[in-house]
Design a protein around this motif. Sequence first.
Motif, PDB file in Angstrom:
ATOM      1  N   HIS A  22       0.879  -1.170   0.000  1.00 26.19           N
ATOM      2  CA  HIS A  22       0.000   0.000   0.000  1.00 26.19           C
ATOM      3  C   HIS A  22       0.910   1.212   0.000  1.00 26.19           C
ATOM      4  CE1 HIS A  22      -3.594   2.274   0.508  1.00 26.19           C
ATOM      5  NE2 HIS A  22      -3.289   2.690   1.715  1.00 26.19           N
ATOM      6  N   THR A  23       0.891   1.980  -1.083  1.00 27.74           N
ATOM      7  CA  THR A  23       1.907   2.996  -1.230  1.00 27.74           C
ATOM      8  C   THR A  23       1.389   4.303  -1.802  1.00 27.74           C
ATOM      9  OG1 THR A  23       4.041   3.446  -2.245  1.00 27.74           O
ATOM     10  CG2 THR A  23       2.550   2.138  -3.523  1.00 27.74           C
ATOM     11  N   ASP A  24       2.099   5.345  -1.508  1.00 29.59           N
ATOM     12  CA  ASP A  24       1.912   6.621  -2.187  1.00 29.59           C
ATOM     13  C   ASP A  24       2.920   6.618  -3.328  1.00 29.59           C
ATOM     14  OD1 ASP A  24       1.899   9.224  -3.111  1.00 29.59           O
ATOM     15  OD2 ASP A  24       1.832  10.117  -1.120  1.00 29.59           O
ATOM     16  N   ILE A  25       2.465   6.257  -4.499  1.00 29.48           N
ATOM     17  CA  ILE A  25       3.344   6.081  -5.652  1.00 29.48           C
ATOM     18  C   ILE A  25       4.125   7.353  -5.976  1.00 29.48           C
ATOM     19  CG2 ILE A  25       1.528   6.561  -7.349  1.00 29.48           C
ATOM     20  CD1 ILE A  25       4.094   3.865  -7.900  1.00 29.48           C
ATOM     21  N   GLY A  26       3.527   8.517  -5.707  1.00 30.98           N
ATOM     22  CA  GLY A  26       4.197   9.793  -5.985  1.00 30.98           C
ATOM     23  C   GLY A  26       5.492   9.953  -5.218  1.00 30.98           C
ATOM     24  N   ILE A  55      11.156  -8.264  -6.165  1.00 33.44           N
ATOM     25  CA  ILE A  55      10.821  -8.623  -4.789  1.00 33.44           C
ATOM     26  C   ILE A  55      10.448 -10.097  -4.733  1.00 33.44           C
ATOM     27  CG2 ILE A  55       9.197  -8.260  -2.884  1.00 33.44           C
ATOM     28  CD1 ILE A  55       9.137  -5.321  -3.603  1.00 33.44           C
ATOM     29  N   ASN A  56      11.116 -10.821  -3.853  1.00 32.78           N
ATOM     30  CA  ASN A  56      10.883 -12.250  -3.689  1.00 32.78           C
ATOM     31  C   ASN A  56       9.657 -12.462  -2.799  1.00 32.78           C
ATOM     32  OD1 ASN A  56      11.095 -15.045  -3.446  1.00 32.78           O
ATOM     33  ND2 ASN A  56      12.556 -14.893  -1.769  1.00 32.78           N
ATOM     34  N   ALA A  57       8.491 -12.489  -3.422  1.00 27.85           N
ATOM     35  CA  ALA A  57       7.238 -12.696  -2.680  1.00 27.85           C
ATOM     36  C   ALA A  57       6.398 -13.739  -3.400  1.00 27.85           C
ATOM     37  CB  ALA A  57       6.464 -11.390  -2.574  1.00 27.85           C
ATOM     38  N   LYS A  58       5.597 -14.447  -2.640  1.00 26.88           N
ATOM     39  CA  LYS A  58       4.672 -15.436  -3.208  1.00 26.88           C
ATOM     40  C   LYS A  58       3.626 -14.722  -4.060  1.00 26.88           C
ATOM     41  CE  LYS A  58       1.744 -19.213  -1.582  1.00 26.88           C
ATOM     42  NZ  LYS A  58       1.303 -19.905  -0.353  1.00 26.88           N
ATOM     43  N   SER A  59       3.003 -13.709  -3.476  1.00 27.76           N
ATOM     44  CA  SER A  59       2.045 -12.838  -4.162  1.00 27.76           C
ATOM     45  C   SER A  59       2.331 -11.414  -3.723  1.00 27.76           C
ATOM     46  CB  SER A  59       0.603 -13.186  -3.788  1.00 27.76           C
ATOM     47  OG  SER A  59       0.241 -14.443  -4.304  1.00 27.76           O
ATOM     48  N   ILE A  60       2.037 -10.460  -4.592  1.00 25.26           N
ATOM     49  CA  ILE A  60       2.194  -9.041  -4.257  1.00 25.26           C
ATOM     50  C   ILE A  60       0.852  -8.374  -4.501  1.00 25.26           C
ATOM     51  CG2 ILE A  60       3.418  -6.897  -4.710  1.00 25.26           C
ATOM     52  CD1 ILE A  60       5.769  -8.642  -5.743  1.00 25.26           C
ATOM     53  N   PHE A  61       0.187  -8.034  -3.413  1.00 25.03           N
ATOM     54  CA  PHE A  61      -1.161  -7.484  -3.485  1.00 25.03           C
ATOM     55  C   PHE A  61      -1.143  -5.965  -3.353  1.00 25.03           C
ATOM     56  CE2 PHE A  61      -1.777 -11.802  -1.875  1.00 25.03           C
ATOM     57  CZ  PHE A  61      -2.724 -12.265  -2.775  1.00 25.03           C
ATOM     58  N   ILE A  62      -1.865  -5.317  -4.257  1.00 27.92           N
ATOM     59  CA  ILE A  62      -2.095  -3.883  -4.189  1.00 27.92           C
ATOM     60  C   ILE A  62      -3.551  -3.698  -3.759  1.00 27.92           C
ATOM     61  CG2 ILE A  62      -2.118  -1.696  -5.452  1.00 27.92           C
ATOM     62  CD1 ILE A  62       0.670  -2.984  -5.425  1.00 27.92           C
ATOM     63  N   GLU A  78     -15.032  -6.070 -12.085  1.00 27.81           N
ATOM     64  CA  GLU A  78     -14.415  -5.524 -13.294  1.00 27.81           C
ATOM     65  C   GLU A  78     -14.599  -4.018 -13.452  1.00 27.81           C
ATOM     66  OE1 GLU A  78     -15.595  -7.747 -16.719  1.00 27.81           O
ATOM     67  OE2 GLU A  78     -15.018  -9.646 -15.807  1.00 27.81           O
ATOM     68  N   ASN A  79     -15.638  -3.461 -12.867  1.00 25.52           N
ATOM     69  CA  ASN A  79     -15.931  -2.047 -13.117  1.00 25.52           C
ATOM     70  C   ASN A  79     -15.870  -1.129 -11.905  1.00 25.52           C
ATOM     71  OD1 ASN A  79     -16.485  -2.260 -15.990  1.00 25.52           O
ATOM     72  ND2 ASN A  79     -18.236  -3.483 -15.361  1.00 25.52           N
ATOM     73  N   ASP A  80     -15.809  -1.666 -10.699  1.00 24.77           N
ATOM     74  CA  ASP A  80     -15.654  -0.822  -9.510  1.00 24.77           C
ATOM     75  C   ASP A  80     -14.172  -0.478  -9.380  1.00 24.77           C
ATOM     76  OD1 ASP A  80     -18.332  -1.063  -9.112  1.00 24.77           O
ATOM     77  OD2 ASP A  80     -18.191  -2.308  -7.318  1.00 24.77           O
ATOM     78  N   ILE A  81     -13.848   0.773  -9.563  1.00 28.74           N
ATOM     79  CA  ILE A  81     -12.462   1.229  -9.633  1.00 28.74           C
ATOM     80  C   ILE A  81     -11.909   1.492  -8.230  1.00 28.74           C
ATOM     81  CG2 ILE A  81     -10.942   3.009 -10.610  1.00 28.74           C
ATOM     82  CD1 ILE A  81     -12.442   1.133 -12.649  1.00 28.74           C
ATOM     83  N   GLY A  82     -10.655   1.105  -8.013  1.00 33.60           N
ATOM     84  CA  GLY A  82      -9.991   1.373  -6.745  1.00 33.60           C
ATOM     85  C   GLY A  82      -9.994   2.856  -6.447  1.00 33.60           C
ATOM     86  N   GLN A  83     -10.255   3.210  -5.192  1.00 39.89           N
ATOM     87  CA  GLN A  83     -10.433   4.605  -4.800  1.00 39.89           C
ATOM     88  C   GLN A  83      -9.373   5.117  -3.835  1.00 39.89           C
ATOM     89  OE1 GLN A  83     -14.425   4.068  -3.228  1.00 39.89           O
ATOM     90  NE2 GLN A  83     -15.303   5.032  -5.048  1.00 39.89           N
ATOM     91  N   ILE A  84      -8.269   4.427  -3.706  1.00 34.16           N
ATOM     92  CA  ILE A  84      -7.285   4.848  -2.709  1.00 34.16           C
ATOM     93  C   ILE A  84      -5.935   5.199  -3.343  1.00 34.16           C
ATOM     94  CG2 ILE A  84      -8.377   3.750  -0.738  1.00 34.16           C
ATOM     95  CD1 ILE A  84      -6.462   1.390  -1.109  1.00 34.16           C
ATOM     96  N   GLY A  85      -5.973   5.914  -4.426  1.00 31.75           N
ATOM     97  CA  GLY A  85      -4.747   6.368  -5.072  1.00 31.75           C
ATOM     98  C   GLY A  85      -4.631   5.911  -6.505  1.00 31.75           C
TER      99      GLY A  85
END
Length: 135
Positions: A22-26, A55-62, A78-85
Amino acid sequence: MSLDHHFNEISNYVNGKNLILHTDIGVILNKYPELQRNTKKKTLKNFCKTIVENINAKSIFIPSFNYEFIKSNIYDVENDIGQIGSLSEFVSKEYSEQRTKVPVFSHVDIKSIYSDNNIIKDKIKAFGKGSFYDW
């Protein structure tokens, strides 16, 4: 510190387990401009690919959380867009087939875009036993 150094630290810590990013990509792009490309979409795609490759991870979840379900009681993976960045928005649009089916608290496994790794995406509960977070 270099980007490679950070990747090594994260990989050593995660050590093949699942990771939620969970990141602030900016902030990251300002610190490491070498990740940027000529368009926002290409930059975000490059960021995801770079993370998966380094990154050595099994899964990388955003996280791709969307709070509209609370109001409408309808969840469309499919159509509900992520709202946290912008990263959340991007992965929910581009990789909806890799998105969990959990209303409100969904995640996209960016590692499974590049490999056949879909162990958790069929989870439909947000919390508790048998949920997405029950690793």
